[in-house]
Design a protein around this motif. Structure first.
Motif, PDB file in Angstrom:
ATOM      1  N   ILE A 152       1.117  -1.343   0.165  1.00  0.00           N
ATOM      2  CA  ILE A 152       0.343   0.180   0.455  1.00  0.00           C
ATOM      3  C   ILE A 152       0.759   1.437  -0.295  1.00  0.00           C
ATOM      4  N   HIS A 153       2.056   1.014   0.352  1.00  0.00           N
ATOM      5  CA  HIS A 153       2.927   2.666   0.289  1.00  0.00           C
ATOM      6  C   HIS A 153       3.804   2.633  -1.024  1.00  0.00           C
ATOM      7  N   SER A 154       4.737   3.488  -0.450  1.00  0.00           N
ATOM      8  CA  SER A 154       5.406   4.029  -2.205  1.00  0.00           C
ATOM      9  C   SER A 154       5.317   3.731  -3.629  1.00  0.00           C
ATOM     10  N   GLU A 155       5.121   4.245  -4.191  1.00  0.00           N
ATOM     11  CA  GLU A 155       4.727   4.239  -5.535  1.00  0.00           C
ATOM     12  C   GLU A 155       3.382   2.494  -6.203  1.00  0.00           C
ATOM     13  N   GLN A 156       2.663   3.381  -5.283  1.00  0.00           N
ATOM     14  CA  GLN A 156       1.440   2.660  -5.529  1.00  0.00           C
ATOM     15  C   GLN A 156       0.704   2.264  -6.705  1.00  0.00           C
ATOM     16  N   HIS A 157       0.469   3.477  -7.551  1.00  0.00           N
ATOM     17  CA  HIS A 157       0.222   3.108  -8.845  1.00  0.00           C
ATOM     18  C   HIS A 157       0.726   2.693  -9.444  1.00  0.00           C
ATOM     19  N   THR A 158       1.893   2.509  -9.709  1.00  0.00           N
ATOM     20  CA  THR A 158       2.637   1.050 -10.657  1.00  0.00           C
ATOM     21  C   THR A 158       3.162   0.173 -10.303  1.00  0.00           C
ATOM     22  N   ILE A 159       2.789  -0.207  -9.284  1.00  0.00           N
ATOM     23  CA  ILE A 159       2.147  -1.502  -8.286  1.00  0.00           C
ATOM     24  C   ILE A 159       1.028  -2.046  -8.117  1.00  0.00           C
ATOM     25  N   TYR A 160      -0.045  -1.029  -8.407  1.00  0.00           N
ATOM     26  CA  TYR A 160      -0.944  -1.315  -9.042  1.00  0.00           C
ATOM     27  C   TYR A 160      -1.750  -1.634  -9.897  1.00  0.00           C
ATOM     28  N   HIS A 161      -1.064  -1.149 -10.976  1.00  0.00           N
ATOM     29  CA  HIS A 161      -1.399  -1.565 -12.129  1.00  0.00           C
ATOM     30  C   HIS A 161      -0.589  -2.617 -12.557  1.00  0.00           C
ATOM     31  N   LYS A 162       0.612  -3.476 -12.480  1.00  0.00           N
ATOM     32  CA  LYS A 162       1.064  -4.482 -12.573  1.00  0.00           C
ATOM     33  C   LYS A 162       0.021  -5.598 -12.040  1.00  0.00           C
ATOM     34  N   VAL A 163      -0.645  -5.269 -11.180  1.00  0.00           N
ATOM     35  CA  VAL A 163      -1.486  -5.833 -10.177  1.00  0.00           C
ATOM     36  C   VAL A 163      -2.712  -6.706 -10.970  1.00  0.00           C
ATOM     37  N   SER A 164      -3.195  -5.456 -11.325  1.00  0.00           N
ATOM     38  CA  SER A 164      -4.756  -5.443 -12.305  1.00  0.00           C
ATOM     39  C   SER A 164      -3.874  -5.972 -13.099  1.00  0.00           C
ATOM     40  N   GLN A 165      -2.709  -5.332 -14.031  1.00  0.00           N
ATOM     41  CA  GLN A 165      -2.403  -6.625 -15.240  1.00  0.00           C
ATOM     42  C   GLN A 165      -2.113  -7.812 -15.171  1.00  0.00           C
ATOM     43  N   LEU A 166      -1.853  -9.065 -13.928  1.00  0.00           N
ATOM     44  CA  LEU A 166      -2.632 -10.146 -13.840  1.00  0.00           C
ATOM     45  C   LEU A 166      -3.258 -10.964 -12.819  1.00  0.00           C
ATOM     46  N   GLN A 167      -4.372  -9.977 -12.474  1.00  0.00           N
ATOM     47  CA  GLN A 167      -5.566 -10.283 -12.131  1.00  0.00           C
ATOM     48  C   GLN A 167      -6.462 -10.609 -13.765  1.00  0.00           C
ATOM     49  N   LYS A 168      -5.964  -9.156 -14.551  1.00  0.00           N
ATOM     50  CA  LYS A 168      -6.836  -8.996 -15.876  1.00  0.00           C
ATOM     51  C   LYS A 168      -6.599 -10.765 -16.740  1.00  0.00           C
ATOM     52  N   ARG A 169      -5.233 -11.298 -16.621  1.00  0.00           N
ATOM     53  CA  ARG A 169      -4.422 -12.842 -17.085  1.00  0.00           C
ATOM     54  C   ARG A 169      -5.875 -13.566 -15.858  1.00  0.00           C
ATOM     55  N   GLY A 170      -5.918 -13.348 -14.901  1.00  0.00           N
ATOM     56  CA  GLY A 170      -6.679 -14.559 -14.004  1.00  0.00           C
ATOM     57  C   GLY A 170      -5.502 -14.799 -12.859  1.00  0.00           C
ATOM     58  N   VAL A 171      -4.074 -14.538 -12.105  1.00  0.00           N
ATOM     59  CA  VAL A 171      -3.651 -14.781 -11.738  1.00  0.00           C
ATOM     60  C   VAL A 171      -4.398 -14.465 -10.194  1.00  0.00           C
ATOM     61  N   LYS A 172      -4.213 -15.205  -9.202  1.00  0.00           N
ATOM     62  CA  LYS A 172      -5.074 -14.114  -7.572  1.00  0.00           C
ATOM     63  C   LYS A 172      -3.963 -14.226  -6.957  1.00  0.00           C
ATOM     64  N   PHE A 173      -4.551 -12.287  -6.058  1.00  0.00           N
ATOM     65  CA  PHE A 173      -3.596 -12.190  -5.058  1.00  0.00           C
ATOM     66  C   PHE A 173      -3.920 -12.300  -4.234  1.00  0.00           C
ATOM     67  N   SER A 174      -3.348 -12.641  -3.056  1.00  0.00           N
ATOM     68  CA  SER A 174      -3.241 -12.919  -1.135  1.00  0.00           C
ATOM     69  C   SER A 174      -2.813 -11.709  -0.906  1.00  0.00           C
ATOM     70  N   VAL A 175      -3.100 -11.370   0.755  1.00  0.00           N
ATOM     71  CA  VAL A 175      -2.408 -10.730   1.653  1.00  0.00           C
ATOM     72  C   VAL A 175      -2.424 -10.950   2.311  1.00  0.00           C
ATOM     73  N   ASP A 176      -0.771 -11.029   2.860  1.00  0.00           N
ATOM     74  CA  ASP A 176      -0.534 -11.664   4.285  1.00  0.00           C
ATOM     75  C   ASP A 176       0.051 -11.130   4.810  1.00  0.00           C
ATOM     76  N   ASP A 177      -0.044 -11.799   5.965  1.00  0.00           N
ATOM     77  CA  ASP A 177      -0.245 -12.082   7.694  1.00  0.00           C
ATOM     78  C   ASP A 177      -0.900 -10.624   7.934  1.00  0.00           C
ATOM     79  N   PHE A 178      -2.139 -10.614   7.257  1.00  0.00           N
ATOM     80  CA  PHE A 178      -2.817  -9.217   7.294  1.00  0.00           C
ATOM     81  C   PHE A 178      -2.783  -9.277   9.017  1.00  0.00           C
ATOM     82  N   GLY A 179      -3.041  -8.180   9.422  1.00  0.00           N
ATOM     83  CA  GLY A 179      -3.248  -7.103  10.445  1.00  0.00           C
ATOM     84  C   GLY A 179      -1.932  -7.124  11.212  1.00  0.00           C
TER      85      GLY A 179
END
Ligand code: C2E
Ligand code: CA
Ligand code: CA
Ligand code: CA
Length: 274
Positions: A152-179
Protein backbone atom coordinates in the motif's frame (compact mmCIF):
# COMPACT_ATOMS: atom_id res chain seq x y z
CA UNK A 1 39.29 3.40 24.24
CA UNK A 2 37.71 0.22 25.52
CA UNK A 3 38.31 0.98 29.18
CA UNK A 4 36.37 4.20 28.88
CA UNK A 5 33.00 2.49 28.43
CA UNK A 6 30.93 0.89 31.16
CA UNK A 7 30.78 -2.88 30.87
CA UNK A 8 27.17 -2.93 29.70
CA UNK A 9 27.87 -0.69 26.72
CA UNK A 10 30.88 -2.71 25.79
CA UNK A 11 28.71 -5.83 25.84
CA UNK A 12 26.11 -4.28 23.55
CA UNK A 13 28.81 -3.10 21.18
CA UNK A 14 30.12 -6.61 21.08
CA UNK A 15 26.68 -8.01 20.19
CA UNK A 16 26.20 -5.37 17.56
CA UNK A 17 29.57 -6.18 16.09
CA UNK A 18 28.73 -9.88 16.03
CA UNK A 19 25.44 -9.34 14.23
CA UNK A 20 27.07 -6.97 11.77
CA UNK A 21 29.80 -9.49 11.11
CA UNK A 22 27.19 -12.19 10.49
CA UNK A 23 25.30 -9.95 8.08
CA UNK A 24 28.48 -9.31 6.13
CA UNK A 25 29.27 -13.03 6.01
CA UNK A 26 25.74 -13.91 4.87
CA UNK A 27 25.66 -11.12 2.31
CA UNK A 28 28.92 -12.31 0.82
CA UNK A 29 27.72 -15.92 0.72
CA UNK A 30 24.38 -14.91 -0.78
CA UNK A 31 26.20 -13.64 -3.87
CA UNK A 32 27.10 -17.21 -4.78
CA UNK A 33 24.24 -19.14 -3.19
CA UNK A 34 22.10 -19.44 -6.30
CA UNK A 35 24.95 -20.57 -8.55
CA UNK A 36 25.98 -23.09 -5.93
CA UNK A 37 22.47 -24.54 -5.79
CA UNK A 38 22.14 -23.77 -2.11
CA UNK A 39 18.50 -22.74 -2.42
CA UNK A 40 15.51 -25.00 -2.52
CA UNK A 41 11.79 -24.60 -2.07
CA UNK A 42 9.66 -26.48 0.44
CA UNK A 43 5.89 -26.69 0.20
CA UNK A 44 3.37 -26.36 3.01
CA UNK A 45 -0.16 -27.67 2.41
CA UNK A 46 -3.23 -25.48 2.80
CA UNK A 47 -6.38 -27.50 3.54
CA UNK A 48 -10.10 -26.92 3.34
CA UNK A 49 -12.66 -27.73 6.06
CA UNK A 50 -12.42 -31.46 5.28
CA UNK A 51 -8.66 -31.58 5.59
CA UNK A 52 -8.44 -31.91 1.82
CA UNK A 53 -5.31 -30.27 0.34
CA UNK A 54 -6.36 -27.38 -1.89
CA UNK A 55 -3.09 -25.51 -2.20
CA UNK A 56 0.59 -25.35 -1.26
CA UNK A 57 2.72 -22.40 -0.24
CA UNK A 58 6.25 -22.39 -1.63
CA UNK A 59 8.77 -21.36 1.03
CA UNK A 60 12.42 -20.64 0.38
CA UNK A 61 15.21 -22.51 2.14
CA UNK A 62 18.90 -21.70 2.06
CA UNK A 63 21.32 -24.45 2.96
CA UNK A 64 24.51 -22.79 4.12
CA UNK A 65 27.42 -24.19 6.12
CA UNK A 66 25.59 -27.40 6.93
CA UNK A 67 22.27 -25.99 8.04
CA UNK A 68 19.17 -24.17 6.79
CA UNK A 69 19.19 -20.43 7.39
CA UNK A 70 15.76 -18.97 8.05
CA UNK A 71 14.24 -16.85 5.29
CA UNK A 72 13.30 -14.39 8.03
CA UNK A 73 17.04 -13.76 8.35
CA UNK A 74 18.17 -13.72 4.73
CA UNK A 75 15.18 -12.31 2.80
CA UNK A 76 15.66 -8.81 4.28
CA UNK A 77 19.32 -8.94 3.25
CA UNK A 78 18.34 -9.92 -0.28
CA UNK A 79 15.79 -7.14 -0.38
CA UNK A 80 18.45 -4.63 0.59
CA UNK A 81 20.86 -5.88 -2.04
CA UNK A 82 18.19 -6.25 -4.72
CA UNK A 83 19.10 -9.91 -5.10
CA UNK A 84 15.51 -10.78 -4.13
CA UNK A 85 14.49 -10.13 -7.75
CA UNK A 86 16.68 -12.93 -9.05
CA UNK A 87 15.81 -15.40 -6.31
CA UNK A 88 12.16 -14.40 -6.49
CA UNK A 89 12.15 -15.35 -10.15
CA UNK A 90 13.93 -18.57 -9.33
CA UNK A 91 11.41 -19.75 -6.71
CA UNK A 92 8.51 -18.68 -8.90
CA UNK A 93 9.78 -20.90 -11.68
CA UNK A 94 10.43 -23.74 -9.25
CA UNK A 95 6.90 -23.36 -7.86
CA UNK A 96 5.35 -23.33 -11.34
CA UNK A 97 7.31 -26.41 -12.34
CA UNK A 98 6.14 -28.32 -9.25
CA UNK A 99 2.60 -27.05 -9.70
CA UNK A 100 2.50 -28.47 -13.20
CA UNK A 101 3.58 -31.83 -11.71
CA UNK A 102 0.96 -31.55 -8.97
CA UNK A 103 -1.80 -30.81 -11.44
CA UNK A 104 -1.17 -34.21 -13.01
CA UNK A 105 -1.95 -35.77 -9.62
CA UNK A 106 -4.82 -33.54 -8.56
CA UNK A 107 -6.67 -31.05 -10.69
CA UNK A 108 -7.57 -27.69 -9.25
CA UNK A 109 -4.69 -27.56 -6.79
CA UNK A 110 -3.13 -24.11 -6.50
CA UNK A 111 0.29 -22.77 -5.61
CA UNK A 112 1.02 -19.75 -3.42
CA UNK A 113 4.25 -17.84 -3.96
CA UNK A 114 5.52 -15.02 -1.73
CA UNK A 115 6.38 -11.86 -3.60
CA UNK A 116 8.54 -9.14 -2.11
CA UNK A 117 7.48 -5.58 -2.82
CA UNK A 118 10.94 -5.05 -4.38
CA UNK A 119 10.05 -7.50 -7.16
CA UNK A 120 7.28 -5.17 -8.31
CA UNK A 121 9.87 -2.51 -9.10
CA UNK A 122 11.47 -4.84 -11.63
CA UNK A 123 10.17 -3.81 -15.03
CA UNK A 124 10.14 -7.41 -16.23
CA UNK A 125 8.02 -8.69 -13.37
CA UNK A 126 4.71 -8.99 -15.22
CA UNK A 127 6.35 -10.46 -18.31
CA UNK A 128 8.21 -13.02 -16.22
CA UNK A 129 5.04 -14.23 -14.53
CA UNK A 130 3.21 -14.40 -17.85
CA UNK A 131 6.06 -16.35 -19.43
CA UNK A 132 6.08 -18.91 -16.63
CA UNK A 133 2.33 -19.41 -16.91
CA UNK A 134 2.80 -20.09 -20.61
CA UNK A 135 5.90 -22.25 -20.33
CA UNK A 136 4.44 -24.54 -17.65
CA UNK A 137 0.88 -24.36 -18.99
CA UNK A 138 -0.46 -23.23 -15.62
CA UNK A 139 -4.13 -22.23 -15.43
CA UNK A 140 -3.52 -18.62 -14.24
CA UNK A 141 -6.18 -18.78 -11.51
CA UNK A 142 -4.15 -21.53 -9.81
CA UNK A 143 -1.19 -19.23 -9.27
CA UNK A 144 -1.64 -17.20 -6.08
CA UNK A 145 0.79 -14.41 -5.36
CA UNK A 146 1.16 -13.38 -1.72
CA UNK A 147 1.96 -9.77 -0.96
CA UNK A 148 2.07 -7.95 2.35
CA UNK A 149 0.23 -4.82 3.40
CA UNK A 150 3.39 -2.83 2.66
CA UNK A 151 2.22 -2.92 -0.96
CA UNK A 152 0.00 0.00 0.00
CA UNK A 153 2.95 2.34 0.53
CA UNK A 154 5.32 3.89 -2.05
CA UNK A 155 4.73 3.73 -5.80
CA UNK A 156 1.15 2.62 -5.35
CA UNK A 157 0.08 3.32 -8.90
CA UNK A 158 2.82 1.40 -10.63
CA UNK A 159 2.24 -1.54 -8.35
CA UNK A 160 -1.55 -1.55 -8.61
CA UNK A 161 -1.23 -1.42 -12.36
CA UNK A 162 0.97 -4.50 -12.36
CA UNK A 163 -1.33 -6.31 -9.95
CA UNK A 164 -4.37 -5.58 -12.08
CA UNK A 165 -2.58 -6.60 -15.29
CA UNK A 166 -1.91 -10.00 -13.76
CA UNK A 167 -5.40 -10.21 -12.27
CA UNK A 168 -6.83 -9.60 -15.74
CA UNK A 169 -4.90 -12.64 -16.88
CA UNK A 170 -6.49 -14.58 -13.99
CA UNK A 171 -3.69 -14.65 -11.42
CA UNK A 172 -4.96 -14.39 -7.81
CA UNK A 173 -3.54 -12.16 -5.11
CA UNK A 174 -3.43 -12.74 -1.36
CA UNK A 175 -2.59 -10.37 1.44
CA UNK A 176 -0.11 -12.14 3.69
CA UNK A 177 0.29 -11.59 7.46
CA UNK A 178 -3.00 -9.73 7.44
CA UNK A 179 -3.52 -7.50 10.45
CA UNK A 180 0.11 -6.94 11.38
CA UNK A 181 0.82 -3.86 9.26
CA UNK A 182 -0.39 -0.31 9.47
CA UNK A 183 -2.75 -0.51 6.53
CA UNK A 184 -4.84 -3.63 6.96
CA UNK A 185 -8.11 -1.96 6.08
CA UNK A 186 -6.62 0.25 3.35
CA UNK A 187 -5.29 -2.73 1.51
CA UNK A 188 -8.72 -4.38 1.24
CA UNK A 189 -10.29 -1.03 0.53
CA UNK A 190 -7.92 -0.01 -2.25
CA UNK A 191 -7.18 -3.33 -3.86
CA UNK A 192 -9.29 -6.02 -5.37
CA UNK A 193 -7.87 -8.80 -3.24
CA UNK A 194 -8.74 -12.48 -3.72
CA UNK A 195 -7.51 -13.95 -0.42
CA UNK A 196 -6.53 -12.74 2.98
CA UNK A 197 -4.18 -14.77 5.11
CA UNK A 198 -4.87 -13.90 8.73
CA UNK A 199 -1.60 -13.63 10.55
CA UNK A 200 -0.76 -16.45 12.90
CA UNK A 201 -0.59 -14.12 15.91
CA UNK A 202 -4.40 -13.90 15.81
CA UNK A 203 -4.75 -17.67 15.46
CA UNK A 204 -2.36 -18.14 18.33
CA UNK A 205 -4.69 -15.97 20.41
CA UNK A 206 -7.93 -17.37 19.04
CA UNK A 207 -9.12 -18.64 22.41
CA UNK A 208 -9.24 -14.99 23.53
CA UNK A 209 -9.47 -11.68 21.66
CA UNK A 210 -8.11 -13.21 18.49
CA UNK A 211 -11.45 -14.86 17.91
CA UNK A 212 -13.31 -11.55 17.73
CA UNK A 213 -10.81 -10.26 15.21
CA UNK A 214 -10.91 -13.41 13.09
CA UNK A 215 -14.70 -13.30 13.11
CA UNK A 216 -14.67 -9.65 12.07
CA UNK A 217 -12.31 -10.34 9.16
CA UNK A 218 -14.49 -13.26 8.10
CA UNK A 219 -17.59 -11.03 8.24
CA UNK A 220 -15.91 -8.36 6.10
CA UNK A 221 -14.83 -11.03 3.63
CA UNK A 222 -18.46 -12.03 3.06
CA UNK A 223 -19.47 -8.56 1.92
CA UNK A 224 -16.26 -7.67 0.10
CA UNK A 225 -15.99 -11.04 -1.59
CA UNK A 226 -12.60 -12.45 -0.77
CA UNK A 227 -11.62 -15.74 0.84
CA UNK A 228 -9.95 -16.10 4.21
CA UNK A 229 -7.05 -18.42 5.04
CA UNK A 230 -5.86 -18.91 8.61
CA UNK A 231 -2.13 -19.40 8.98
CA UNK A 232 -0.17 -20.88 11.84
CA UNK A 233 -2.87 -23.32 12.95
CA UNK A 234 -1.12 -25.50 15.51
CA UNK A 235 -3.86 -27.24 17.49
CA UNK A 236 -7.10 -29.12 16.96
CA UNK A 237 -8.86 -26.59 19.16
CA UNK A 238 -7.74 -23.66 17.02
CA UNK A 239 -8.96 -25.48 13.91
CA UNK A 240 -12.34 -26.12 15.57
CA UNK A 241 -12.80 -22.49 16.58
CA UNK A 242 -11.80 -21.33 13.11
CA UNK A 243 -14.51 -23.53 11.61
CA UNK A 244 -17.03 -22.04 14.04
CA UNK A 245 -15.97 -18.63 12.75
CA UNK A 246 -16.62 -19.84 9.21
CA UNK A 247 -12.94 -19.96 8.26
CA UNK A 248 -12.35 -23.18 6.36
CA UNK A 249 -9.01 -22.70 4.64
CA UNK A 250 -6.18 -23.41 7.03
CA UNK A 251 -2.42 -23.79 7.05
CA UNK A 252 -0.18 -24.73 9.94
CA UNK A 253 1.84 -27.34 11.78
CA UNK A 254 -1.35 -29.01 13.00
CA UNK A 255 -1.97 -30.15 9.42
CA UNK A 256 1.56 -30.31 8.10
CA UNK A 257 4.96 -28.70 8.29
CA UNK A 258 6.46 -27.45 5.03
CA UNK A 259 7.44 -30.51 2.98
CA UNK A 260 10.32 -31.27 0.65
CA UNK A 261 9.11 -31.41 -2.95
CA UNK A 262 9.15 -35.21 -3.13
CA UNK A 263 7.09 -35.52 0.04
CA UNK A 264 4.63 -32.88 -1.16
CA UNK A 265 4.06 -34.76 -4.41
CA UNK A 266 3.80 -37.98 -2.44
CA UNK A 267 1.01 -36.94 -0.05
CA UNK A 268 -0.85 -35.46 -2.97
CA UNK A 269 -0.57 -38.71 -4.91
CA UNK A 270 -1.73 -40.63 -1.84
CA UNK A 271 -4.88 -38.49 -1.82
CA UNK A 272 -4.50 -38.26 1.93
CA UNK A 273 -6.61 -35.97 4.09
CA UNK A 274 -4.75 -34.02 6.75
P1 C2E B 1 5.09 -16.34 5.71
O1 C2E B 1 4.90 -16.02 4.27
O2 C2E B 1 4.11 -15.81 6.66
O3 C2E B 1 5.17 -17.92 5.76
C1 C2E B 1 4.69 -18.69 6.82
C2 C2E B 1 5.78 -19.01 7.81
O4 C2E B 1 5.20 -19.60 8.97
C3 C2E B 1 6.77 -20.03 7.28
O5 C2E B 1 8.03 -19.74 7.89
C4 C2E B 1 6.21 -21.33 7.83
O6 C2E B 1 7.16 -22.36 7.94
C5 C2E B 1 5.74 -20.88 9.19
N1 C2E B 1 4.65 -21.69 9.72
C6 C2E B 1 3.76 -22.43 9.05
N2 C2E B 1 2.88 -23.02 9.88
C7 C2E B 1 3.23 -22.64 11.12
C8 C2E B 1 2.71 -22.93 12.43
O7 C2E B 1 1.74 -23.66 12.61
N3 C2E B 1 3.33 -22.35 13.48
C9 C2E B 1 4.42 -21.54 13.32
N4 C2E B 1 4.98 -21.02 14.41
N5 C2E B 1 4.94 -21.24 12.10
C10 C2E B 1 4.35 -21.79 11.02
P2 C2E B 1 9.36 -19.67 7.03
O8 C2E B 1 9.33 -20.72 5.96
O9 C2E B 1 10.49 -19.65 7.99
O10 C2E B 1 9.26 -18.28 6.29
C11 C2E B 1 9.32 -17.07 7.02
C12 C2E B 1 8.95 -15.91 6.14
O11 C2E B 1 9.95 -15.70 5.14
C13 C2E B 1 7.66 -16.11 5.37
O12 C2E B 1 6.56 -15.85 6.19
C14 C2E B 1 7.84 -15.09 4.26
O13 C2E B 1 7.51 -13.80 4.71
C15 C2E B 1 9.33 -15.17 4.00
N6 C2E B 1 9.56 -16.04 2.82
C16 C2E B 1 9.68 -17.39 2.76
N7 C2E B 1 9.88 -17.79 1.48
C17 C2E B 1 9.87 -16.67 0.73
C18 C2E B 1 10.02 -16.40 -0.69
O14 C2E B 1 10.19 -17.30 -1.53
N8 C2E B 1 9.96 -15.10 -1.09
C19 C2E B 1 9.76 -14.07 -0.20
N9 C2E B 1 9.71 -12.81 -0.68
N10 C2E B 1 9.61 -14.29 1.11
C20 C2E B 1 9.66 -15.56 1.57
CA1 CA C 1 3.32 -16.19 2.84
CA1 CA D 1 1.38 -16.21 5.09
CA1 CA E 1 2.39 -14.85 7.44
Amino acid sequence: QKGKYPERVAFYNHELEESLRRKITLNEALRYALDRNEFRAVYQPIVDGNGEIVSFEALLRWHFQGRDISPAEFIPLMEQSGRIVQIGNWIMEEACRILSEMLKLKSGISMCVNISIIQFYDKEFVDNVNNLIDRYAIPPHLLHLEVTESIIHSEQHTIYHKVSQLQKRGVKFSVDDFGTGYSSLSVIHNMNIDFIKIDRSFINNIENKGRTIVQAVKDISESLDFDVIAEGVETEKQAAILKQCGVHFMQGYYFSRPLEQGAALHILAAGQQL
